[in-house]
Design an enzyme around this catalytic site. Structure first.
Site, PDB file in Angstrom:
ATOM      1  N   GLY A 157      46.173  39.346  38.755  1.00 16.14           N
ATOM      2  CA  GLY A 157      46.730  38.774  39.987  1.00 16.14           C
ATOM      3  C   GLY A 157      47.281  37.404  39.670  1.00 16.14           C
ATOM      4  N   ARG A 158      47.265  36.534  40.697  1.00 15.90           N
ATOM      5  CA  ARG A 158      47.861  35.212  40.493  1.00 15.90           C
ATOM      6  C   ARG A 158      47.125  34.407  39.425  1.00 15.90           C
ATOM      7  NH1 ARG A 158      48.980  34.817  46.905  1.00 15.90           N
ATOM      8  NH2 ARG A 158      47.187  36.188  46.868  1.00 15.90           N
ATOM      9  N   ILE A 159      45.782  34.416  39.488  1.00 12.35           N
ATOM     10  CA  ILE A 159      45.028  33.628  38.509  1.00 12.35           C
ATOM     11  C   ILE A 159      45.126  34.276  37.125  1.00 12.35           C
ATOM     12  CG2 ILE A 159      42.740  32.739  37.890  1.00 12.35           C
ATOM     13  CD1 ILE A 159      42.121  32.644  40.932  1.00 12.35           C
ATOM     14  N   ARG A 178      44.446  46.805  35.780  1.00 10.09           N
ATOM     15  CA  ARG A 178      44.402  46.480  37.203  1.00 10.09           C
ATOM     16  C   ARG A 178      45.278  45.275  37.480  1.00 10.09           C
ATOM     17  NH1 ARG A 178      39.822  48.108  40.521  1.00 10.09           N
ATOM     18  NH2 ARG A 178      38.651  49.655  39.334  1.00 10.09           N
ATOM     19  N   THR A 233      35.384  34.091  35.805  1.00  7.06           N
ATOM     20  CA  THR A 233      35.412  33.093  36.878  1.00  7.06           C
ATOM     21  C   THR A 233      35.645  33.826  38.203  1.00  7.06           C
ATOM     22  OG1 THR A 233      37.761  32.821  36.431  1.00  7.06           O
ATOM     23  CG2 THR A 233      36.293  31.188  35.460  1.00  7.06           C
ATOM     24  N   ARG A 235      33.701  37.072  40.225  1.00  8.85           N
ATOM     25  CA  ARG A 235      32.454  37.174  40.986  1.00  8.85           C
ATOM     26  C   ARG A 235      31.394  37.764  40.059  1.00  8.85           C
ATOM     27  NH1 ARG A 235      34.467  34.091  43.876  1.00  8.85           N
ATOM     28  NH2 ARG A 235      34.871  34.207  46.125  1.00  8.85           N
ATOM     29  N   GLU A 264      24.026  33.686  43.323  1.00  9.88           N
ATOM     30  CA  GLU A 264      24.144  32.222  43.229  1.00  9.88           C
ATOM     31  C   GLU A 264      23.328  31.543  44.328  1.00  9.88           C
ATOM     32  OE1 GLU A 264      28.313  31.246  43.207  1.00  9.88           O
ATOM     33  OE2 GLU A 264      28.698  32.594  41.528  1.00  9.88           O
ATOM     34  N   HIS A 282      29.902  27.686  39.069  1.00 17.33           N
ATOM     35  CA  HIS A 282      31.013  28.112  39.918  1.00 17.33           C
ATOM     36  C   HIS A 282      32.017  26.970  40.163  1.00 17.33           C
ATOM     37  CE1 HIS A 282      32.102  31.467  42.986  1.00 17.33           C
ATOM     38  NE2 HIS A 282      33.189  30.840  42.576  1.00 17.33           N
ATOM     39  N   GLY A 284      35.325  27.017  39.017  1.00 18.01           N
ATOM     40  CA  GLY A 284      36.711  27.429  38.746  1.00 18.01           C
ATOM     41  C   GLY A 284      37.765  26.620  39.469  1.00 18.01           C
TER      42      GLY A 284
HETATM   43  C1  DGY Z   1      37.294  31.562  45.257  1.00 19.23           C
HETATM   44  O1  DGY Z   1      38.181  30.912  45.818  1.00 19.23           O
HETATM   45  O2  DGY Z   1      37.092  32.743  45.528  1.00 19.23           O
HETATM   46  C2  DGY Z   1      36.514  30.862  44.192  1.00 19.23           C
HETATM   47  O3  DGY Z   1      35.473  31.596  43.722  1.00 19.23           O
HETATM   48  C3  DGY Z   1      36.090  29.478  44.634  1.00 19.23           C
HETATM   49  O4  DGY Z   1      37.219  28.701  44.671  1.00 19.23           O
END
Ligand code: DGY
Length: 327
Positions: A157-159, A178, A233, A235, A264, A282, A284
C-alpha cells in the site's frame, strides 16, 4: 448545534482550534489517556456527536450503543482494526482514519528497524551501556548486509511503496505480495510462498483483518531462507509471536525488528527472551509532524461530518452508501 467532541487522549498541536465552535472534551496536556470507563461516560452524554480515539481503544457495538446520536468516530491511526466497522455502519456512524500524512515517517521507521535488525544495533547499544564492551574485535556482533539484497513487502500500500522506494536506494530487489500495482515503484508481484522463500528481508505492511491475523505463522517462518530477517510496523497479531521467538531461538532467522505487538503494551515473554530481536514501542508514525497532522485529520473529519460533508478519509463510505447514506 454546538456538539461535544470526546477525545480519549490529548493530541498534539491543539487540534481543538479547528473545531468550528464545537466543544472538545478530553484529557489535558500531560494527563494520561482516559481509560475506557471514563471515555464511555463522556461518550454517553446526549450532546456528544463525535469520538476521537486511539488504536488502543476498542470501538465495539457496546461502546457505540452508549450514544445513539453519535455521528462519527475519527481513529487517530490509519489502521482501523480496533473499530468494529460493521457495528458502526449498522448505527450510521461514519468512521474516518489518518492515511497519507504518516507514510514517510512510517517508511523511515521501517528502514530504521530493518537496518537495526540487520546490524544488531540493539545488542550493540546494550553492550556499550552495560560497560561490557572490551574493544574492537573482528567478529563482534557481525550482522547482515542490506545493500543489493532482496526485500519482500507483504502489503504494497502507501507505506509499503514508500519502503520500496527507500529499498531501491540501497540497490535492493523488491518483491511484493498483496497490494496495489506498483505504479512508480519498481517491484515484482509474487505469490506469498515465493515472497517468503525468496526474500532476505521481509517487511509487513498489510492491515490486520481476519485474513491476515496469524498469516506469518510457524510454517511461513520455516519457509524463509536461513538467516532471513523479518520486520513489522503493521499490527502485531499478523505474526505468530511464539513461532517467531522459536525461529529466532533456533537460529533459523537471522534477526527481526518489531514495532508492534499482539497485546500492546504487553510483550510476550518469549519475545523478550529471543536473540537478535530489536523491539520498539509502536513508534512507526512518531514524528512531530506526522502526529500533528494526524490530529488535524481527525478533527477535520469530525468537523466535516458535523457539517454534513463527507470526510475525505471515510473508511466505511461504501457500506454507508449501501444503506442509503447520502452526503
Ligand atoms: C497506524 O496509524 O495505524 C499506526 O499504527 C500508528 O500511527
Amino acid at each position: 448545534m454546538v456538539a461535544r467532541v470526546v477525545a480519549t487522549t490529548h493530541l498534539p498541536g491543539d487540534p481543538a482550534r479547528l473545531l468550528d465552535g464545537h466543544t472538545w472534551i478530553g484529557p489535558a496536556a500531560g494527563e494520561d489517556a482516559w481509560p475506557r470507563a471514563r471515555w464511555l461516560s463522556e461518550l454517553a452524554h446526549p450532546e456528544t456527536r463525535a469520538l476521537v480515539c486511539l488504536l488502543s481503544d476498542h470501538i465495539d457495538g457496546a461502546a457505540l450503543d452508549t450514544n445513539p446520536a453519535l455521528r462519527v468516530v475519527a481513529n487517530y491511526a490509519v489502521g482501523v482494526d480496533n473499530v468494529d466497522l460493521t457495528a458502526a455502519t449498522a448505527r450510521d456512524v461514519a468512521v474516518a482514519n489518518t492515511p497519507d500524512v504518516l507514510v514517510e515517517a512510517s517508511a523511515d521507521f521501517t528502514f530504521a528497524l530493518l537496518l537495526a535488525a540487520a546490524r544488531r544495533l540493539g545488542e550493540g547499544e546494550r553492550l556499550v551501556r552495560a560497560g561490557a564492551w572490551r574493544g574492537w574485535t573482528p567478529d563482534l556482533l557481525l550482522g547482515a548486509e542490506v545493500g543489493g539484497r532482496t526485500l519482500g513487502i507483504l502489503g504494497l500500500g502507501r507505506i509499503g511503496r514508500a519502503v520500496a522506494r527507500r529499498a531501491r536506494g540501497f540497490g535492493m530487489t523488491v518483491l511484493y505480495t498483496r497490494g496495489a500495482p506498483p505504479g512508480d515503484v519498481a517491484a515484482t508481484e509474487v505469490p506469498l510462498t515465493e515472497l517468503l522463500a525468496g526474500s532476505d528481508f521481509l517487511s509487513i505492511h498489510c492491515p490486520l483483518t481476519p485474513a491476515t491475523r496469524g498469516l506469518v505463522d510457524a510454517r511461513a517462518l520455516a519457509a524463509r531462507k536461513p538467516g532471513a530477517i523479518l520486520v513489522t510496523t503493521a499490527r502485531g497479531a499478523i505474526v505468530d509471536e511464539g513461532a517467531l521467538a522459536d525461529a529466532l531461538g533456533r537460529g533459523h532467522l537471522g534477526g527481526a525488528g518489531l514495532d508492534v505487538f499482539t497485546d500492546e503494551p504487553q510483550i510476550d515473554p518469549r519475545l523478550l527472551a529471543a536473540p537478535r530481536l530489536v523491539l520498539a514501542p509502536h513508534l512507526g508514525s512518531a514524528t512531530t509532524s506526522a502526529r500533528t497532522r494526524m490530529a488535524e485529520l481527525c478533527v477535520t473529519a469530525v468537523r466535516d461530518v458535523l457539517s454534513g460533508r463527507r470526510p475525505a478519509n471515510l473508511v466505511n463510505g461504501d457500506a454507508l452508501a449501501a444503506r442509503g447514506r447520502a452526503w
